[in-house]
Every structure is written in C-alpha cells, then in structure tokens.
Design a protein around this motif. Structure first.
Motif: not given
Length: 234
Positions: A36-43, A179-193
């Motif tokens: 979810e970060c921008s390229l600039a933030e990740a870099c 949109t539903k995929l992004e909802r799942l990603r957001a809910l799991t914080n990028g699939y972090q347990a």
C-alpha cells in the motif's frame, strides 16, 4: 508511455505490469508488507533512490519478458484463453476450497481475540471467492467461447457477436474484484498474521498472498491483453 511516478502505490505498479514484482523483490522491497506504500515511501524505507528505481521499472516494461510464457501479445487468442484457463482458472479452483478449509482450521486453533479477526478475514475472503467463482463461470460459459468464435471469423449461434458493452461490463466486474482483493489486503495488513498467531494462520496468510499475486497476473492478462485484442476484432 508517460514516466512512472514515484508517488504511485506499489500495488498499482504491479497491477499494471506484474513482472515488476520480481524486480522490486530483487531490490529488497517487500511487496507483501509494503504494497500500500508509494514507490517513494518503499524506496526511502529501504535506502533506495526512488527516481532510479522508477527508471528501472519503466525499462522493465520493455525488457523483462514474462517467466516461462510466450509473448501473449502475439499468440492467437484461443492460445491465450487456453493459457488463462489452464493457469489461472485451474489454480483458483484448487486454491479457493483449500483456503476455505485452512481459514476454518485457523479460526478453531486460535485464541478468542485472534479468532474474531480470522472471522473478519474469512468473511472478506468468502465475498471475494463468490465473485471469483461467478466470474469463472461467466467467462467459461459465454465470454471465452464468444471470443474464440469471433477470432475464427464466425458469429455466435444466434447470429450475434460479443459487443464492446459486454467487454466493458466484464472490465467493471474485474474492477470490483480488485476492490474486494484490496479489502482483504487492508484487513490483513498485507497478509501479516498477528504476533500471537500459530503456524497454521501464518501459512494461510502466505497462501492468501500467493492468491493475490496470481490474481494480479490473471487480471492483467485479461484486462490489458485479451480484452483489448478481442475488442479490436469487433
């Protein structure tokens, strides 16, 4: 092609060109955690220059071929459809039931607080799963046969051909899937347990990430290759 902006979120860069994920991974950027970060933030977080990485990703669009696949812009439309069905549709039919069972198991094996969180994840996953299975049915029963017919220079049995409106509706439905995929990603914080999660739940998060990566390749091949090529025949 416009220059790539460092302000673009990683998930959007990968959605536009899935091969970029391999390059980001080689640079040490964790697309799963930082999607979810921008390229600039990740870099910045990884000590990289965003302008340099942006240029690398721009070049990759032209120079990095898909792994283990022919150039889908030039193969026949029936061959491209065969690839999508055998690679992505078959994967979904295997992966979705397995993920359903693993999420149920993870919920049973978790403490009360984690189990409530898993329940939210299961609900978001089931919503996505229903959308995906309906999409597979619709594509395999009508859209793909219609494209094959048009590619062969024929008309459908009722004398019609698929319309551009039909492809636009399918595109809108794919946007809903995103949109539903992004909802799942957001809910799991990028699939972090959660920190207290057991191995079963950690494994499920990894498999959900695999699902996202395949879906992004799947949607890219349909939205940016198959459907535009089919539309050019109408």
């Amino acid at each position: 092609m416009p220059a790539l902006s460092p302000d673009t979120p990683l998930v959007d860069l990968i959605d536009e060109r899935p091969t970029r994920a391999r390059i980001l991974d080689r640079l040490g950027i964790d697309c799963r955690r930082e999607g979810e970060c921008s390229l600039a933030e990740a870099c910045e977080a990884n000590g990289l220059d965003p302008e340099t990485v942006a240029r690398m990703l721009d070049v990759a669009v032209e120079t990095v071929p898909p792994e283990d696949s022919p150039e889908w812009l030039s193969v026949s439309l029936p061959a491209l459809i065969d690839h999508i069905q055998s690679t992505h549709h078959d994967y979904l039919r295997r992966a979705l039931p397995r993920l359903t069972k693993r999420l149920e198991r993870a919920s049973r094996n978790s403490d009360a607080e984690t189990s409530r969180w898993v329940g939210q994840v299961r609900e978001a996953f089931q919503t996505l799963k229903s959308t995906l299975l309906e999409g597979l049915r619709r594509e395999e029963e009508y859209v793909f046969p219609a494209i094959r017919t048009v590619a062969a220079g024929r008309v459908l049995p009722d004398g019609s051909t698929p319309s551009q409106d039909t492809l636009c509706r399918i595109t809108d439905q794919h946007d809903d899937t995103k949109t539903k995929l992004e909802r799942l990603r957001a809910l799991t914080n990028g699939y972090q347990a959660p920190d207290e999660a057991g191995q079963v739940l950690r494994d499920v998060m990894g498999r959900l990430h695999e699902l996202e990566m395949d879906l992004r390749r799947h949607l890219h091949e349909e939205l940016y290759i198959l459907f535009p090529r089919a539309e050019s025949l109408l």
